[in-house]
Design an enzyme around this catalytic site. Structure first.
Site, mmCIF file in Angstrom:
data_model
loop_
_atom_site.group_PDB
_atom_site.id
_atom_site.type_symbol
_atom_site.label_atom_id
_atom_site.label_comp_id
_atom_site.label_asym_id
_atom_site.label_seq_id
_atom_site.Cartn_x
_atom_site.Cartn_y
_atom_site.Cartn_z
ATOM 1 N N ARG A 70 0.843 -1.195 0.000
ATOM 2 C CA ARG A 70 0.000 0.000 0.000
ATOM 3 C C ARG A 70 0.883 1.252 0.000
ATOM 4 O O ARG A 70 1.806 1.366 0.808
ATOM 5 C CB ARG A 70 -0.876 -0.016 1.249
ATOM 6 C CG ARG A 70 -1.878 1.100 1.341
ATOM 7 C CD ARG A 70 -2.631 1.014 2.654
ATOM 8 N NE ARG A 70 -3.480 -0.162 2.732
ATOM 9 C CZ ARG A 70 -3.853 -0.735 3.887
ATOM 10 N NH1 ARG A 70 -3.438 -0.260 5.038
ATOM 11 N NH2 ARG A 70 -4.648 -1.785 3.875
ATOM 12 N N ARG A 139 -1.524 6.452 9.667
ATOM 13 C CA ARG A 139 -1.655 5.925 8.295
ATOM 14 C C ARG A 139 -1.763 7.079 7.290
ATOM 15 O O ARG A 139 -1.610 8.246 7.647
ATOM 16 C CB ARG A 139 -2.895 5.042 8.218
ATOM 17 C CG ARG A 139 -2.932 3.911 9.259
ATOM 18 C CD ARG A 139 -2.144 2.718 8.805
ATOM 19 N NE ARG A 139 -2.230 1.596 9.726
ATOM 20 C CZ ARG A 139 -3.066 0.562 9.611
ATOM 21 N NH1 ARG A 139 -3.934 0.534 8.616
ATOM 22 N NH2 ARG A 139 -3.025 -0.441 10.457
ATOM 23 N N LYS A 204 -3.568 1.203 15.071
ATOM 24 C CA LYS A 204 -3.478 2.173 13.982
ATOM 25 C C LYS A 204 -4.105 3.523 14.359
ATOM 26 O O LYS A 204 -4.927 3.605 15.280
ATOM 27 C CB LYS A 204 -4.155 1.622 12.740
ATOM 28 C CG LYS A 204 -5.617 1.288 12.908
ATOM 29 C CD LYS A 204 -6.105 0.541 11.670
ATOM 30 C CE LYS A 204 -7.403 -0.164 11.944
ATOM 31 N NZ LYS A 204 -7.792 -1.037 10.840
ATOM 32 N N LYS A 206 -5.705 7.133 12.382
ATOM 33 C CA LYS A 206 -6.154 7.636 11.079
ATOM 34 C C LYS A 206 -6.517 9.115 11.163
ATOM 35 O O LYS A 206 -7.182 9.529 12.110
ATOM 36 C CB LYS A 206 -7.354 6.822 10.600
ATOM 37 C CG LYS A 206 -7.025 5.355 10.371
ATOM 38 C CD LYS A 206 -8.207 4.586 9.832
ATOM 39 C CE LYS A 206 -7.795 3.162 9.479
ATOM 40 N NZ LYS A 206 -8.912 2.379 8.938
ATOM 41 N N CYS A 427 -14.722 -3.429 0.226
ATOM 42 C CA CYS A 427 -13.330 -3.759 0.551
ATOM 43 C C CYS A 427 -12.904 -4.960 -0.305
ATOM 44 O O CYS A 427 -13.751 -5.630 -0.882
ATOM 45 C CB CYS A 427 -13.213 -4.082 2.035
ATOM 46 S SG CYS A 427 -13.900 -5.688 2.453
ATOM 47 N N CYS A 433 -7.662 -11.063 1.500
ATOM 48 C CA CYS A 433 -7.585 -10.602 2.885
ATOM 49 C C CYS A 433 -7.737 -11.771 3.855
ATOM 50 O O CYS A 433 -8.739 -12.485 3.831
ATOM 51 C CB CYS A 433 -8.658 -9.556 3.149
ATOM 52 S SG CYS A 433 -8.651 -9.051 4.879
ATOM 53 N N CYS A 476 -13.329 -1.716 6.685
ATOM 54 C CA CYS A 476 -12.420 -0.905 5.856
ATOM 55 C C CYS A 476 -13.169 0.012 4.882
ATOM 56 O O CYS A 476 -12.661 1.075 4.541
ATOM 57 C CB CYS A 476 -11.461 -1.810 5.092
ATOM 58 S SG CYS A 476 -10.319 -2.690 6.187
HETATM 59 FE FE1 SF4 Z 1 -12.524 -6.240 4.242
HETATM 60 FE FE2 SF4 Z 1 -12.239 -6.970 6.778
HETATM 61 FE FE3 SF4 Z 1 -10.310 -7.458 5.075
HETATM 62 FE FE4 SF4 Z 1 -10.838 -4.921 5.781
HETATM 63 S S1 SF4 Z 1 -10.054 -6.527 7.103
HETATM 64 S S2 SF4 Z 1 -10.405 -5.705 3.706
HETATM 65 S S3 SF4 Z 1 -13.070 -5.032 6.058
HETATM 66 S S4 SF4 Z 1 -12.376 -8.319 4.995
#
Ligand code: SF4
Length: 556
Positions: A70, A139, A204, A206, A427, A433, A476
């Site tokens: 990222r 972040r 984190k 933000k 997301c 993920c 997210c």
């Molecule tokens: Fe999506 Fe949860 Fe992964 Fe974030 S942590 S990208 S909300 S699945």
């Protein structure tokens, strides 16, 4: 007798032992025999902007490791050279897509370890970086992306950049590993960051800047926010907001999404001191014994805003004044062609789930490459996962429109899609993920199709509804600020949230905690049918849900 001290989390222990964040990353990076990093290094890698992942679709055949990287891109402003570098690196080392994140950054997906060093070097050679894009630090800092909204946009962007720089960790490990290519491993690690100390933050952090009346960054969903206040056309200061955050866990009442409090007003010259003061309150009081309960929002919720204000005043060496009045009227991005303050033009492009790619019908990635190469256009990434091309001269418009048309990209204000799609976010979730409990980005097109049909059936045509989906409760894509939010619980099951608002000032509430996807037509159809018959005037869906359905659900 005093209570026994709670145990620190494993992350706290490894940070204390390795505050330079070197770990064994450099050594493993240069070892061609291994395709992954160990558990501790995976935590340190996050501070470098890197997540180790594996393709969850392929797990039955054994783990296939890959990396998500990222960028740190304050305010989402990407120069032509940096854009073309990211584009090239995604083709050479990634899965040939770039993903616009909900924090105005780009993510590379699907990078294997043998390409990781080259990709990171390429980013840094282009004078961009990924430092602190993840991890227990500040972040990527958000700033308003749209140049038409206010003549303050540039000034506020510069302030966002300054805060981003001021809150960067100082470890040299990032540079040594990714730029100099050193396979270093420290025997003794005595680094101590002047701001973060030896253990960084408990979790984190933000930050977002916003210029009312447009809340295009969801400022109140951030740990720390700055609301620009102007008088007679000049920026006279900021209202500080603090304690917002989305992440929670299903069935854990100690965790919850929270909208930030408006804490006080200060003058622009105090920006860095106030930023550091807020961050160090989190550093010193955040819960280091439970990462699920470690965000600044819990400190403020439990200690109170007045206590927090005093802490900030003491640490910043100044006094926050009473907040100045301001009002948000809407969130979201502007699409199509618009004029900037200086007479030049900008073009807003909707990007479904932020995924910049080529398909058979729409070759957005190729079109952007051609346009940025030929016209040296600046690219801005928005917090709603869209793209804005800025500073286009009026005489360039026809040619740029021509390139987009050749590549199947619609540049009209409606972008050739429904209003509900324009207001959607998702997301990445599966397959990349590791935390995902359900599909999100891959399921969003089907969900949008179903919602569009249901709206049509109920005579709601092109109703504007802010719809957001995530694969887990980390949130997210900020589903708890949506008018209609879906949060993954398990494969093909979602918690449904209703009632966020267009201004981005109100949390959605849990409507149904376990809805199977096959139940969506009946449940959503019923909601839309009632909305159609019971709404007042042109009341929005989120406002209707909060006015009618929330009191009904909570009546005892
Ligand atoms: Fe999506 Fe949860 Fe992964 Fe974030 S942590 S990208 S909300 S699945």
């Amino acid at each position: 007798m005093s209570e026994p001290l709670a145990k620190l989390t494993k992350n706290e222990v490894i940070k204390a032992e390795n505050p330079s964040l070197v770990g064994n990353i450099g050594v493993t990076l240069h070892d061609p025999e291994v395709d992954m990093f160990d558990a501790d290094d995976q935590q340190f890698l996050k501070f470098h902007g890197i997540y180790q992942q594996d393709d969850r679709d392929l797990r039955k055949q054994g783990k296939k490791y890959m990396f998500m990287i990222r960028g740190r891109i304050p305010g989402g402003v990407v120069s032509p050279d940096v854009y073309l570098t990211y584009d090239r690196l995604s083709e050479e080392y990634g899965n040939k897509t770039l993903r616009v994140t909900t924090r105005q950054s780009f993510q590379f997906h699907g990078v294997v370890k043998s390409g990781l060093g080259s990709l990171m070097k390429g980013i840094n050679d282009a004078l961009s970086d990924t430092l602190a894009a993840c991890g227990d630090v500040n972040r990527n800092v958000l700033a308003p992306p749209t140049p038409s909204t206010s003549h303050l946009t540039h000034q506020v962007y510069q302030d966002a950049k300054s805060v981003s720089e001021a809150l960067l960790p100082t470890t040299k490990a990032y540079h040594q590993i990714w730029v100099e290519g050193q396979p270093l491993k420290l025997e003794q690690d005595d680094h101590e960051d002047p701001l973060y100390g030896k253990t960084y933050l408990p979790r984190k952090f933000k930050v977002a800047f916003v210029i009312p009346p447009l809340n295009d960054v969801d400022v109140l969903a951030n740990c720390m926010g700055f609301v620009a206040i102007e008088k007679n056309g000049k920026l006279i200061g900021y209202n500080l907001t603090a304690g917002g955050g989305m992440g929670m866990n299903h069935n854990n009442e100690n965790t919850y999404p929270r909208v930030a409090d408006v804490v006080g007003f200060f003058k622009p010259e105090n920006l860095i001191e106030v930023s550091k003061a807020v961050l160090t309150v989190h550093r010193d009081f955040g819960d280091r014994t439970d990462r699920k309960h470690a965000r600044l929002k819990y400190v403020i919720a439990e200690q109170g805003v007045e206590w927090f204000r005093q802490q900030v005043n003491e640490r910043a060496g100044s006094t926050l004044e009473n907040p100045r009045p301001f009002e948000f009227t809407k969130q979201g991005d502007v699409h199509g062609w618009h004029e900037q303050y200086d007479g030049n033009l900008f073009l807003g492009l909707h990007v479904l789930s932020g995924r910049v790619k080529d398909t058979d019908q729409v070759r957005l990635k190729s079109a952007l490459r051609k346009i940025v190469t030929e016209y040296r256009i600046e690219v801005r990434l928005t917090a709603a996962q869209n793209i804005v091309l800025t500073n286009i001269t009026p005489d360039q418009r026809a040619a740029i429109d021509g390139v987009f048309a050749e590549h199947g990209v619609d540049t009209s204000q409606k972008q050739g899609v429904s209003e509900v799609q324009l207001g959607s976010m998702a997301c990445p979730a599966l397959p990349t993920c590791g935390l995902s409990l359900a599909e999100s980005e891959r399921y969003l097109p089907d969900l949008l199709g179903a919602v569009e049909n249901l709206l049509d059936e109920n005579g709601l045509g092109d109703e504007r509804i802010i719809l957001r989906m995530t694969g887990c409760p980390n949130g997210c894509a900020r589903p708890y600020m949506a008018e209609l939010g879906f949060v993954g619980r398990s494969p093909k099951k979602y918690a449904v949230y209703l009632g966020g608002n267009e201004e981005g000032t109100r949390l959605a509430w849990l409507y149904d905690q376990n809805v199977k996807v096959e139940e969506f037509p009946e449940k959503l159809g019923g909601l839309f049918s009632r909305f159609k018959s019971e709404r007042e005037g042109d009341e929005r869906f989120g406002d209707y849900c909060t006015r009618v359905l929330w009191p009904e659900q909570n009546a005892t």
